[in-house]
Design an enzyme around this catalytic site. Structure first.
Site, PDB file in Angstrom:
ATOM      1  N   ARG A 160       0.867  -1.171   0.000  1.00 34.62           N
ATOM      2  CA  ARG A 160       0.000   0.000   0.000  1.00 34.62           C
ATOM      3  C   ARG A 160       0.906   1.225   0.000  1.00 34.62           C
ATOM      4  NH1 ARG A 160      -2.111  -3.458   4.146  1.00 34.62           N
ATOM      5  NH2 ARG A 160      -4.202  -4.245   3.650  1.00 34.62           N
ATOM      6  N   LYS A 184      -2.111  -2.385   7.953  1.00 37.44           N
ATOM      7  CA  LYS A 184      -3.323  -1.875   8.598  1.00 37.44           C
ATOM      8  C   LYS A 184      -3.497  -2.496   9.971  1.00 37.44           C
ATOM      9  CE  LYS A 184      -6.341  -0.468   4.788  1.00 37.44           C
ATOM     10  NZ  LYS A 184      -7.654  -0.708   4.144  1.00 37.44           N
ATOM     11  N   HIS A 255      -1.899   2.403  -6.105  1.00 34.93           N
ATOM     12  CA  HIS A 255      -2.639   1.168  -5.834  1.00 34.93           C
ATOM     13  C   HIS A 255      -2.710   0.275  -7.071  1.00 34.93           C
ATOM     14  CE1 HIS A 255      -4.558  -0.330  -2.236  1.00 34.93           C
ATOM     15  NE2 HIS A 255      -5.504  -0.887  -2.950  1.00 34.93           N
ATOM     16  N   ARG A 258      -0.087  -2.232  -6.891  1.00 32.12           N
ATOM     17  CA  ARG A 258      -0.451  -3.293  -5.931  1.00 32.12           C
ATOM     18  C   ARG A 258      -1.371  -4.309  -6.605  1.00 32.12           C
ATOM     19  NH1 ARG A 258      -1.155  -4.509  -0.313  1.00 32.12           N
ATOM     20  NH2 ARG A 258      -3.312  -4.809   0.352  1.00 32.12           N
ATOM     21  N   HIS A 281      -4.281  -8.797   3.465  1.00 31.45           N
ATOM     22  CA  HIS A 281      -5.742  -8.744   3.539  1.00 31.45           C
ATOM     23  C   HIS A 281      -6.229  -9.558   4.740  1.00 31.45           C
ATOM     24  CE1 HIS A 281      -6.297  -7.830  -1.042  1.00 31.45           C
ATOM     25  NE2 HIS A 281      -6.074  -6.746  -0.327  1.00 31.45           N
ATOM     26  N   TYR A 290      -9.209 -10.705  -7.469  1.00 26.45           N
ATOM     27  CA  TYR A 290      -8.188 -10.982  -8.480  1.00 26.45           C
ATOM     28  C   TYR A 290      -8.511 -12.240  -9.280  1.00 26.45           C
ATOM     29  CZ  TYR A 290      -5.862  -7.312  -5.995  1.00 26.45           C
ATOM     30  OH  TYR A 290      -5.584  -6.106  -5.417  1.00 26.45           O
TER      31      TYR A 290
END
Length: 315
Positions: A160, A184, A255, A258, A281, A290
């Site tokens: 990120r 995160k 992004h 990514r 994630h 994806y």
């Protein structure tokens, strides 16, 4: 007892002891959210509190119908469905906090529905397009090698942009070819870093070692001319400008690299769980987008190369 507690805690101000302040402490201490995530949740909460104030209601009095009106107001002022979903997710988190901490006996957001989102496939770049992006960089400029290293690290590691700008020298394990990422929710993960990315970093470090670096900034990998770490906006502007220089006619951002990283892994046969771990994630559902990209690519391959399709072109 709850009713008395509700009345004694102001909702709309952010002073110490207010409901907003207590909620922010909950996000920080119990949910372990990063400062950026806390800020996003608090901005969304203020939208709800401002709406309730115009309705003459406190959060303790709020019912499902009020929340449905709030959701409708988001649509009416032109907020896109994806942002509406994010805001309403924050509203649910707030009322769960109120229930957990005894400010309410119920959770009025339990049956609150979010708008339906269409299947959105993010823009991706092929490896050849990433190469074009890097080749378009003017390496005679001071920032040239730094920018090339930034693009390669984003593409090779799937970071990120917030993870890139906070990347530290102390988190690079060159011999092992890994980088430790603080993602995160302050969750750490180890991501492999390619020899190509390490090579571009080593060339950038030659320039970096000649800089006057600000006190307290010495451990950041990527710096600006003044010796301070970069911001997310700087990275966004640089990549958009570089895409124009490379003649890439796609709407791209940090992004995008990514997404390109994840797509390249999937097309190369990587396991979805491995991709999930490398992207950081929390849910496999986030990574599953994806698979749609890969299906689109597969369909194109079939149309171009399957003998039945080749034959039909001449009919």
């Amino acid at each position: 007892m709850n009713a008395q507690k509700n009345k004694s805690v102001p909702a709309t101000d952010c002073g110490r002891g207010s409901l907003a302040y207590l909620y922010q402490q909950y996000l920080r201490l119990e949910r372990n959210f990063s400062a950026n995530t806390q800020e996003a949740y608090m901005r969304d909460l203020q939208k709800l509190l401002s709406f309730l104030k115009t309705e003459g209601k406190q959060p303790a009095e709020c019912q499902l119908e009020d929340l449905q009106l709030f959701a409708a107001s988001l649509h009416d002022i032109g907020i896109n469905p994806r942002s509406q979903c994010r805001i309403l997710s924050g509203v649910r988190a707030f009322f769960r906090f109120m229930q957990l901490d005894g400010f309410r006996d119920d959770d009025p957001s339990e049956l609150l529905e979010s708008p339906q989102l269409g299947s959105h496939l993010p823009e991706v770049l092929s490896t050849e397009e990433v190469d074009l992006l890097e080749a378009s960089i003017d390496l005679s400029k001071w920032e040239g090698q730094r920018n090339k290293a930034i693009i390669e690290v984003l593409f090779s590691c799937g970071l990120r942009v917030s993870e890139l700008v906070t990347l530290k020298l102390s988190n690079l394990y060159v011999e092992e070819q890994y980088v430790r990422i603080n993602g995160k929710g302050s969750k750490e993960r180890l991501v492999p870093i390619s020899p190509k990315a390490l090579h571009e970093l080593s060339l950038w470090f030659v320039c970096r070692n000649e800089m006057n670096i600000k006190a307290g900034e010495e451990d950041y990998v990527f710096l600006n001319r003044r010796g301070a770490h970069l911001t997310r906006t700087m990275i966004l502007i640089m990549i958009k400008r570089q895409a124009e220089e490379a003649g890439i006619n796609k709407t791209i951002s940090p992004h995008t690299l990514r997404h390109s990283f994840a797509t390249a892994l999937l097309e190369g046969g990587a396991d979805l769980r491995a991709i999930q771990a490398m992207l950081g994630h929390e849910s496999i559902g986030t990574t599953e987008i994806y698979t749609h990209i890969d299906t689109t690519t597969l369909r194109q391959e079939i149309l171009e190369h399957h003998p039945r399709n080749k034959k039909n072109r001449h009919i």
